[in-house]
Design a protein around this motif. Structure first.
Motif, PDB file in Angstrom:
ATOM      1  N   LEU A   1      51.982  57.491 -41.161  1.00 47.69           N
ATOM      2  CA  LEU A   1      51.225  56.196 -40.163  1.00 47.69           C
ATOM      3  C   LEU A   1      51.421  57.061 -39.081  1.00 47.69           C
ATOM      4  O   LEU A   1      52.280  57.816 -38.261  1.00 47.69           O
ATOM      5  N   ARG A   2      50.359  56.657 -38.239  1.00 42.24           N
ATOM      6  CA  ARG A   2      50.096  57.470 -37.256  1.00 42.24           C
ATOM      7  C   ARG A   2      49.125  56.483 -35.738  1.00 42.24           C
ATOM      8  O   ARG A   2      48.287  54.906 -35.780  1.00 42.24           O
ATOM      9  N   LEU A   3      49.487  56.112 -34.743  1.00 43.20           N
ATOM     10  CA  LEU A   3      49.246  54.950 -33.760  1.00 43.20           C
ATOM     11  C   LEU A   3      48.350  56.237 -32.866  1.00 43.20           C
ATOM     12  O   LEU A   3      50.141  56.890 -31.733  1.00 43.20           O
ATOM     13  N   LYS A   4      47.438  56.326 -32.256  1.00 42.21           N
ATOM     14  CA  LYS A   4      46.837  56.745 -31.530  1.00 42.21           C
ATOM     15  C   LYS A   4      45.996  56.635 -30.427  1.00 42.21           C
ATOM     16  O   LYS A   4      45.735  55.363 -30.118  1.00 42.21           O
ATOM     17  N   SER A   5      46.956  57.287 -29.130  1.00 37.58           N
ATOM     18  CA  SER A   5      46.922  56.270 -27.666  1.00 37.58           C
ATOM     19  C   SER A   5      46.097  57.202 -27.154  1.00 37.58           C
ATOM     20  O   SER A   5      46.124  58.057 -26.489  1.00 37.58           O
ATOM     21  N   CYS A   6      44.328  56.717 -26.408  1.00 38.74           N
ATOM     22  CA  CYS A   6      43.564  57.409 -25.384  1.00 38.74           C
ATOM     23  C   CYS A   6      43.774  56.649 -23.941  1.00 38.74           C
ATOM     24  O   CYS A   6      42.495  55.695 -24.648  1.00 38.74           O
ATOM     25  N   LEU A   7      43.757  56.863 -23.248  1.00 33.83           N
ATOM     26  CA  LEU A   7      44.044  55.957 -22.057  1.00 33.83           C
ATOM     27  C   LEU A   7      43.345  56.698 -21.230  1.00 33.83           C
ATOM     28  O   LEU A   7      43.749  57.332 -20.255  1.00 33.83           O
ATOM     29  N   PHE A   8      42.284  55.137 -20.086  1.00 30.28           N
ATOM     30  CA  PHE A   8      41.473  56.153 -19.331  1.00 30.28           C
ATOM     31  C   PHE A   8      40.463  55.575 -18.669  1.00 30.28           C
ATOM     32  O   PHE A   8      41.004  53.998 -18.349  1.00 30.28           O
ATOM     33  N   HIS A   9      40.151  55.858 -17.322  1.00 29.39           N
ATOM     34  CA  HIS A   9      39.697  55.229 -16.385  1.00 29.39           C
ATOM     35  C   HIS A   9      37.670  55.102 -17.161  1.00 29.39           C
ATOM     36  O   HIS A   9      37.435  56.310 -16.720  1.00 29.39           O
ATOM     37  N   SER A  10      37.315  54.347 -17.413  1.00 28.20           N
ATOM     38  CA  SER A  10      35.575  54.379 -17.702  1.00 28.20           C
ATOM     39  C   SER A  10      34.946  54.242 -16.643  1.00 28.20           C
ATOM     40  O   SER A  10      33.918  54.389 -16.923  1.00 28.20           O
ATOM     41  N   GLU A  11      35.153  53.301 -15.589  1.00 27.29           N
ATOM     42  CA  GLU A  11      34.282  53.264 -14.133  1.00 27.29           C
ATOM     43  C   GLU A  11      34.433  54.205 -13.248  1.00 27.29           C
ATOM     44  O   GLU A  11      35.257  54.691 -12.723  1.00 27.29           O
ATOM     45  N   GLY A  12      33.350  55.472 -13.319  1.00 27.71           N
ATOM     46  CA  GLY A  12      32.910  55.649 -12.476  1.00 27.71           C
ATOM     47  C   GLY A  12      33.641  57.084 -13.041  1.00 27.71           C
ATOM     48  O   GLY A  12      33.639  57.499 -13.471  1.00 27.71           O
TER      49      GLY A  12
END
Length: 224
Positions: free
Chosen positions: A179-190
């Motif tokens: 089981l995998r829980l992958k996170s990829c968190l970022f600013h997409s604005e600008g």
């Protein structure tokens, strides 16, 4: 999530044995490898066109096949959906779910999933929105991709954005489910300066502990 994560992490610091147990059963890899499929995926390129740096990790949990409910292994995709149900209806998400419900549930969000029963029974098809913070943007038998960071009512680029990729696979050779829980968190604005993701180091650590707890409680739903 910061307040919740801080509370959880403080509790773990007071119980080092529990923390060690949780870490051993739910190891976290960070950063993600340069060849991780997320970086070349359509959904990532669409949501982060400026390739802003991301807070990134994957929590991995392995369970022996003989402990998994056998009906979940009969049809391709059932295991992934059930793991997803466990994540959103389990104890790991309960406090955050109540907070989001208190803050955002209203007439303008009644088309979304809110109740624990709904979260426990949804098939999480593409387009499903819930707790005014998450939206399913891609679904395959092996993975379900969730956009997070802001209300799904905001479909544009965001100051807070990201992806959770919930996936499962069966390893017949070693007789286990991964089981995998992958996170990829970022600013997409600008365009975001620097080469580090939006979370400071202390918050990133809390996030990883939260992912461990989340995965551990969700996995219970898969067991006999």
């Amino acid at each position: 999530m910061g307040i919740l994560g801080k509370t959880v992490f403080t509790a773990l610091l007071g119980t080092s044995t529990a923390a060690a147990f949780l870490a051993a059963r739910n190891p976290v890899i960070s950063p993600l490898p340069a060849n991780d499929p997320v970086w070349s995926s359509r959904v990532y390129k669409q949501r982060n066109p400026n390739r802003n740096p991301a807070t990134q990790d994957v929590c991995i949990k392995r369970i022996p096949l003989d402990k998994i409910r056998p009906e979940l292994l009969k049809k391709d995709g059932d295991l992934t959906v059930e793991f997803c149900r466990g994540l959103w209806s389990g104890l790991g998400f309960a406090v955050q779910q109540k907070y989001l419900e208190y803050k955002w549930r209203g007439p303008e969000t009644e088309d979304q999933l809110w109740d624990n029963e709904q979260l426990a029974e949804s098939t999480y098809d593409k387009g499903t929105k819930f707790t005014d913070h998450f939206e399913i943007i891609e679904k395959t038998p092996g993975s379900i991709t969730v956009r997070c960071g802001d209300s799904p009512r905001n479909q544009g680029y965001r100051g807070s954005d990201g992806l959770f990729i919930i996936s499962t696979s069966v390893d017949q050779v070693h007789g286990q489910v991964e089981l995998r829980l992958k996170s990829c968190l970022f600013h997409s604005e600008g365009k975001y300066p620097g080469n580090k993701g939006p979370m400071p180091g202390w918050m990133e650590e809390l996030h990883q502990w939260y992912a461990r707890i989340w995965s551990e409680t969700a996995a219970r739903r898969l067991l006999k």
